[in-house]
Write an enzyme that holds these catalytic residues in place. Structure first.
Site, PDB file in Angstrom:
ATOM      1  N   GLY A 183       0.772  -1.245   0.000  1.00 48.31           N
ATOM      2  CA  GLY A 183       0.000   0.000   0.000  1.00 48.31           C
ATOM      3  C   GLY A 183       0.796   1.285   0.000  1.00 48.31           C
ATOM      4  N   TRP A 228       2.115   2.986  -2.447  1.00 43.81           N
ATOM      5  CA  TRP A 228       1.700   3.943  -3.477  1.00 43.81           C
ATOM      6  C   TRP A 228       0.358   4.586  -3.086  1.00 43.81           C
ATOM      7  CZ3 TRP A 228       3.097   3.132  -9.328  1.00 43.81           C
ATOM      8  CH2 TRP A 228       4.494   3.100  -9.438  1.00 43.81           C
ATOM      9  N   ASP A 249      -6.103  -5.153  -4.765  1.00 43.73           N
ATOM     10  CA  ASP A 249      -5.101  -6.223  -4.718  1.00 43.73           C
ATOM     11  C   ASP A 249      -5.780  -7.532  -4.340  1.00 43.73           C
ATOM     12  OD1 ASP A 249      -1.727  -5.971  -4.401  1.00 43.73           O
ATOM     13  OD2 ASP A 249      -2.676  -7.894  -3.995  1.00 43.73           O
ATOM     14  N   LYS A 288       5.091  -0.488 -13.338  1.00 45.18           N
ATOM     15  CA  LYS A 288       6.462  -0.976 -13.176  1.00 45.18           C
ATOM     16  C   LYS A 288       6.810  -1.922 -14.327  1.00 45.18           C
ATOM     17  CE  LYS A 288       7.665  -3.264  -9.286  1.00 45.18           C
ATOM     18  NZ  LYS A 288       8.606  -2.669  -8.360  1.00 45.18           N
TER      19      LYS A 288
END
Lengths: 988, 304
Positions: free
Chosen positions: B53, B55, B83, B164
């Site tokens: 968490g 971000w 998630d 990413k």
């Protein structure tokens, strides 16, 4: 762009796919290249490229038609095509998704391809076109693994391993789910259905193997054993056994019991680095083959019960049953044994001497003099055994080939008590050493012949640490090893001590000394120490000088001894409750035995290429035979099995077919190897385990000196000795870290030679750069191994990546590259104590340490880290080729003139690669070789000042991180390293 | 984040603990924002693969505290974190334990947003690495595509997507495909991401989907089929299965975070008085699937 400036010679890299075919062939995928081995002869029958870029992940066949697949590519070929056709890559085809696995249908007319989204594609074997797609509605989640079991024409099962923890078994033609098998945790890495569809086995991130009943979907058994992830499974032995391979470098076999329990059976330690990927097993020849991340292909026998057939265990009752009158006394045990040519001779603690011959025990005699205590020595090939008791009586026995005594002799040694007796042989002379615990009594050495005629009795002064643990005789020298890691050398003719070496290793016992090569002038000794350390010593017979030419730490428990077999070092010892035999030269385990550990009677015998390990455990005697393997222990040489971080090739053009090179890898080891630059074949000589953290850099400083650096502030200088067939290498000097708990990484180093006034080479000026931005320079004296600090400096708070030293116009320049993308130049001429004469460093009488002041020039070339750079001198100009983390390649010039330094970027290609440039090398004729993580190997010219691409080829090496090249007569040879190693020829 | 191991070497790691971030990756998003002004004018945000968490923490602090959101503003910012793993609550963030590929997840997010599209979608997710580089790259690409699938159903035209990536062999394929959906695709490397790691972030600015394409999430449609019709240059299955090189592009590379910020590769000397104090992690690591195997090894049940 001219074609083919870069020509691949050979590829050594991970093998994911291995497949037995026919009686003697093994198909192996090494990256995109297929190699077909005849494993019975170890020959490579065929080497051919199957895919343009992709790696071969699997091989399926039906009769003589093969399907190779990897990533999204496949290639369907007949055996004849593979053997005869050129440009097979032109036949490469592809689908729109990752291929998990493939199999041919029952009649071979089509092949099924399972995609990563759980879809089956049917490919017509003849036209090689897509026929249809099948899947189960709602089951398109991504797969990590899967297999296809073709039971019959109608019965085809898809076994799909999902990312989320479940195994989905579905029927292809019904397009229906048969079972969803839940119970694993984490991603499913492999799932297989047995040939008759009775069982399913699966493994996952939870490191267990689960056996399921196909009919009911019930979980039958869960087995544990692997210490890391399991990558591959296969059924064999008529569905009675399962074999697995893992990240933990082992392959394990598992038996399915009658109660349908899956139980561990054997463990094979097979590869180095990390990961075994490829696995196949042949029920026909009872062999398994594995392919590792290290690029090795291993073969081993998986005949169930085979190891047991080589192991015989006897209780004292079993042994004495042969003599009905023999009465076993209370607490009687097997006290000693020796293997002779005809069989094994043992002695009990009551003096009962038995022989084991032709699978039968026989009482030889009872010698009451050996009640309670006896020591056993012998000479296997000469059929001689010697028993010694505590009072000094030794019984010498010689047998004939049938096991009948043909000569015997008693010898009494005049000492108060005996604690130790040891034997050895030199040529046709036999030696027995007797030791008393009384410090005033000398060590006695008898020299005798076949007929037990004593030709000499020598008395030796004992070493200060006493208790002799091993000894060796060579010519006029006796070499004795003691407790506390010391070595005594004595003259055989006088008994006088000629040399005593304390602390061969940190502590513990010297376990063996062997003279393995000898002439009038010198002898080569291999000495092992129980703590795992071994050393080679070159002993000069005239001066008694001992030169240490090789040492290493096995990091494998207790080291008990060694053999030199065909110029390869074989070590043996104990690790926890296991005994191991290890080929140290080629870095693999030969055999192991769970004997319960080191604290027992044991002895290893080697003769006629087979080993016999004899030991006692809980009152029983076990003979474990280890016959010579039917086939070679491995088919291909391989590399580290982890990312190669740096490579250095020795610049010695006289040996183009035997180029010495060294690699340093993520596995913390260095490998010293040789390359045949014509065919690209490699031979590894040694795996060096001195570093304790991942390697940063390794370089040849001179033909006989290498330096290596790593994290934890480790910096070692190594020395090479080539007076024997195998090159030896020893840690020669090291820099002390700057703190007790070193956490700095030594990122790079460079050196210049230092001469005396007459122009003779004296030493080296070495500069290291560190992860905390510091720069330190030393004078290194190769004679003494001493470092004297000359400079220290600091860049700024960022990590320095690279350093180079250059002399221009009698000025010494130090150039650094850092994570901030800047190249920075220092003029250190007047800031360190060495002189410069004719553009060479010259030694001075007094060496001082100075702090270097500010740089004279700095220029931003890259956006972030300069991963690699090289310099070239053009008169008063330093040209720097740099490769960055920002994908850019640049040529920067530092022009040095009277008014100062002019720094300028000559040429820069922003997108010289599509990923990080990790390594580059300047070649003659203003060319630069560049390796990058996008797995494209490029060569650029900067002749005109502008960078121009000459050629680019995709490399098969993932995580491409290092390269080195060497200019030989008429050609340049390069080695590119990453996860594997590839050899290239660079044409002009 | 564990208790002590990397404290000394990695400054960002320690700083993250000191500042209360759940992972050091918080600095990566902060540095990306410094470069690209990602949060400017942003009201509705989705954080994918969000656990633990960090971000979401950055988004919460930036959108609520830094932008000085007050009760007077007509609509407060909305942050949704998704998630598969459970996540400890964060102020101002709605956490969903859900599968990003499932249509229900989409409708839930849209419900929270009151039917309005998102301005910004990010993903710091990375799959487990096997060591087979080509497979790892493929799985990583699939994860980005899965995030992108959801994103295309959520993001307003002109919106931003950040994810990413690991710069390997086929990353140029990914750049090329994203180039069809966004005005600008940049490969960015924050200074808090180690130079020795292949990690970087793809910053996709100005979402511009083809007007003929209607993305619809369906669990029975694979990623391959989902992007059919989006014309992003992916290889589509042909009957003759011919080999074809797909279009590849190199995205411009930008290193972000200014040079005076800490260097994640450098070793720093920490003042001796704080040197040996190990800070507790902000959130404990989750139990790995191989926990039982480790216990068995520890108990001596696995010997060799």
């Amino acid at each position: 762009m001219s074609q083919d400036t870069l020509v691949p010679i050979e590829h050594h890299g991970p093998s994911i796919a291995v497949k037995f075919w026919d009686d003697d062939l093994l198909f192996v995928g090494h990256g995109p290249i297929l190699k077909i081995y005849n494993y019975k002869t170890s020959e490579i029958v065929k080497t051919i490229r199957i895919f343009k870029k992709n790696k071969i992940h699997g091989i399926a066949f039906d009769r003589d038609t093969f399907l190779f697949y990897g990533a999204r590519s496949f290639n369907m070929l007949s055996f004849d095509q593979i053997m005869e056709q050129q440009n097979i890559v032109d036949n490469e085809q592809m689908i729109n998704d990752w291929i998990i696995t493939a199999e041919f249908s029952a009649n071979g007319l089509e092949a099924f391809i399972l995609t990563a989204h759980n879809v089956i594609l049917s490919i017509d074997s003849y036209s090689q076109t897509l026929q249809w797609e099948k899947s189960v509605y709602g089951e398109k989640s991504i797969l990590y693994s899967g297999s296809i079991r073709v039971v019959s024409k109608q019965d085809v099962y898809i076994n799909a391993g999902t990312v989320m923890g479940g195994v989905v078994i579905w029927n292809l033609y019904k397009e229906e789910i048969v079972h969803t098998l839940l119970g694993h945790e984490g991603s499913i890495f492999n799932v297989q259905m047995s040939p008759s569809a009775k069982y399913i086995v699966s493994c996952s991130d939870d490191r267990s193997i689960k056996l399921w009943d196909h009919k009911t979907g019930d979980l039958l058994s869960t087995a544990w054993g692997h210490t890391a992830r399991i990558w591959n499974l296969k059924f064999y032995d008529d569905e009675k056994s399962v074999i697995s391979v893992s990240e933990d470098l082992t392959s394990r076999t598992w038996n399915i019991t009658e109660n349908q329990e899956l139980l561990p059976y054997e463990t094979y330690q097979l590869h180095s680095g990390r990961h075994i990927w490829g696995l196949d097993v042949s029920d026909k020849v009872k062999l398994a083959a594995t392919g590792g991340n290290d690029g090795r292909i291993r073969l081993f026998s998986v005949k169930t019960g085979e190891t047991e057939s080589y192991r015989k265990t006897f209780t004292l009752e079993d042994i004495t049953n042969s003599a009905p009158d023999y009465i076993i006394k209370k607490n009687e045990i097997v006290k000693g044994f020796w293997k002779l040519k005809f069989g094994l001779v043992i002695i009990t603690s009551e003096g009962g001497i038995f022989i084991y011959k032709d699978q039968k025990w026989e009482l030889l005699r009872i010698e009451n003099k050996f009640n309670n205590f006896s020591l056993t020595n012998g000479f296997t090939d000469d059929n001689i055994i010697i028993f010694t008791n505590t009072k000094g009586d030794s019984l010498f026995l010689k047998f004939d080939e049938e096991g009948k005594i043909i000569n015997e002799k008693w010898i009494n040694t005049e000492v108060t008590k005996i604690v130790n007796a040891l034997s050895t042989k030199d040529g046709s002379n036999f030696y027995l050493m007797i030791e008393s615990p009384n410090k005033n009594e000398k060590l006695v050495v008898y020299e005798f012949d076949q007929n037990f005629e004593i030709s000499r009795t020598v008395f030796l002064e004992k070493g200060p640490t006493f208790v002799t643990t091993c000894f060796e005789v060579n010519g006029d020298f006796i070499f004795a090893g003691f407790r506390l890691s010391s070595l005594g050398i004595y003259s055989l003719s006088t008994g006088e001590e000629t040399k005593f070496i304390k602390k061969l290793s940190i502590s513990d016992t010297v376990t063996s000394i062997k003279s393995i090569k000898s002439d009038d002038k010198k002898t080569l000794l291999i000495i092992s120490n129980r703590d795992g350390y071994y050393v080679y010593i070159k002993f000069d017979k005239a001066t008694s000088e001992c030169e240490f030419i090789h040492s290493n730490n096995t990091r494998r428990g207790f080291l008990e001894g060694s053999y030199n077999i065909n110029d390869e070092l074989i070590l043996f010892g104990f690790k926890s409750s296991f005994f191991y035999i290890y080929n140290e030269s080629r870095d693999y385990e030969i055999a192991y035995e769970n004997c319960g550990g080191a604290h027992r009677q044991w002895k290893l015998f080697y003769s006629n290429e087979s080993y016999e390990f004899v030991y006692t455990r809980s009152g029983s005697l076990t003979i474990r035979e280890i016959p010579k393997a039917k086939f070679d222990y491995y088919l291909s040489e391989g590399t580290h099995g982890r990312e190669i971080r740096d490579i250095s090739i020795r610049n010695d053009s006289s040996k183009i077919d035997d180029l010495l090179y060294i690699t340093g890898a993520e596995d913390t080891t260095l490998k010293l190897s040789s390359l045949n630059s014509t065919n690209g074949q490699i031979k590894n000589h040694w795996t060096l385990r001195k570093h304790t953290s991942g390697l940063q850099k390794v370089k040849f400083l001179r033909n006989d000196l290498i330096a290596s650096s790593s994290a934890r502030e480790e910096f070692f200088i190594w020395k090479i000795d080539e007076s024997f067939n195998t090159p030896f290498i020893i840690p020669y000097a090291s820099l002390n870290p700057s703190s007790d708990n070193p956490d700095l990484r030594i990122m790079d180093f460079d050196h210049l030679e230092v001469y005396d006034e007459s122009g003779k080479l004296q030493g080296l000026f070495l500069v290291n750069v560190y992860s905390d931005s510091s720069i330190k320079g030393w004078y290194f004296d190769p004679e003494t191994g001493n470092f004297t600090q000359l400079i220290n400096g600091f860049y700024k708070t960022c990590c320095l990546f690279d350093v180079k030293l250059n002399i221009v116009d009698n000025n010494v320049y130090l150039l650094t590259g850092a994570t901030d993308g800047y190249l920075t130049l220092w003029d250190i001429t007047n800031e360190f104590s060495l002189k410069v004469q004719n553009n060479k460093l010259q030694m001075v009488t007094e060496l001082k340490s100075n702090k270097i002041s500010s740089p004279i020039s700095t220029i931003c070339v890259h956006q972030n880290g300069i991963k690699s750079f090289e310099t070239q001198l053009n008169n008063n100009e330093i040209l720097v080729a740099t490769g960055g983390d920002d994908n850019a390649l640049a040529i920067t010039s530092f022009k040095i003139n009277n008014s100062g330094v002019e720094a300028k970027i000559y040429s820069k290609i922003e997108d010289a690669a599509s990923s990080t440039i990790t390594s580059l090398n300047i070649l003659p004729n203003d060319r630069v070789l560049v390796a990058s993580v996008d797995q494209i190997f490029r060569i650029w010219s900067f002749k005109t000042g502008e960078l121009k691409l000459i050629d680019s080829k995709s490399t098969t090496i993932a995580d491409t991180g290092s390269l080195d090249s060497i200019s030989l007569e008429g050609k340049d040879i390069a080695l590119v390293g990453g996860v594997g190693l590839s050899a290239w020829e660079i044409k002009n | 984040m564990g208790k002590s191991s990397k404290d000394k070497r990695d400054l960002y790691y320690r700083k993250a603990k000191e500042e209360g971030w759940r992972a050091r990756s918080a600095f990566k998003l902060l540095q990306l924002n410094d470069q690209f002004q990602l949060f400017k004018g942003v009201r509705r945000v989705v954080d994918l693969c969000a656990a633990p968490g960090s971000w979401s923490q950055v988004l919460s602090r930036e959108l609520f505290e830094k932008n000085q959101y007050t009760a007077n503003d007509e609509i407060p910012p909305k942050i949704v974190a998704v998630d598969l793993q459970p996540m400890a609550p964060i102020d101002g963030v709605t956490t969903l334990q859900a599968d990003i590929t499932h249509p229900k997840t989409l409708s839930k997010i849209l419900e929270i947003f009151g039917g309005e599209p998102a301005d910004f979608v990010c993903s710091d997710g990375a799959p487990d690495v096997t060591g087979l580089h080509d497979l790892d790259e493929y799985i990583q690409a699939q994860l980005i595509l899965a995030a992108l699938q959801l994103t295309t159903c959520l993001l307003r035209p002109g919106g931003t997507f950040v994810a990413k990536i690991f710069r390997g062999r086929d990353i140029d394929l990914m750049y090329s495909q994203l180039g069809y959906l966004f005005e600008k695709v940049i490969c960015a490397k924050p200074r808090s991401s180690r130079g020795t790691s292949l990690e970087a972030f793809i910053v996709c600015l100005g979402y511009k989907p083809s007007s003929h394409w209607k993305p619809t999430l369906d669990p029975n449609v694979s990623t391959e089929d989902f992007f059919k019709g989006a014309n992003i240059g992916r290889y589509e299955l042909k009957d003759d299965l011919t080999y074809e090189e797909e279009k590849r592009n190199v995205a411009p590379f930008i290193a972000c975070g200014d040079l005076s910020s800490y260097d994640s590769d450098a070793t720093y000397t920490i003042e001796s008085n704080v040197d040996r104090i190990s800070l507790d992690p902000v959130q404990s690591p989750t139990a790995p699937p191989y926990k039982k195997a480790i216990e068995k090894k520890r108990n001596g049940e696995i010997k060799r």
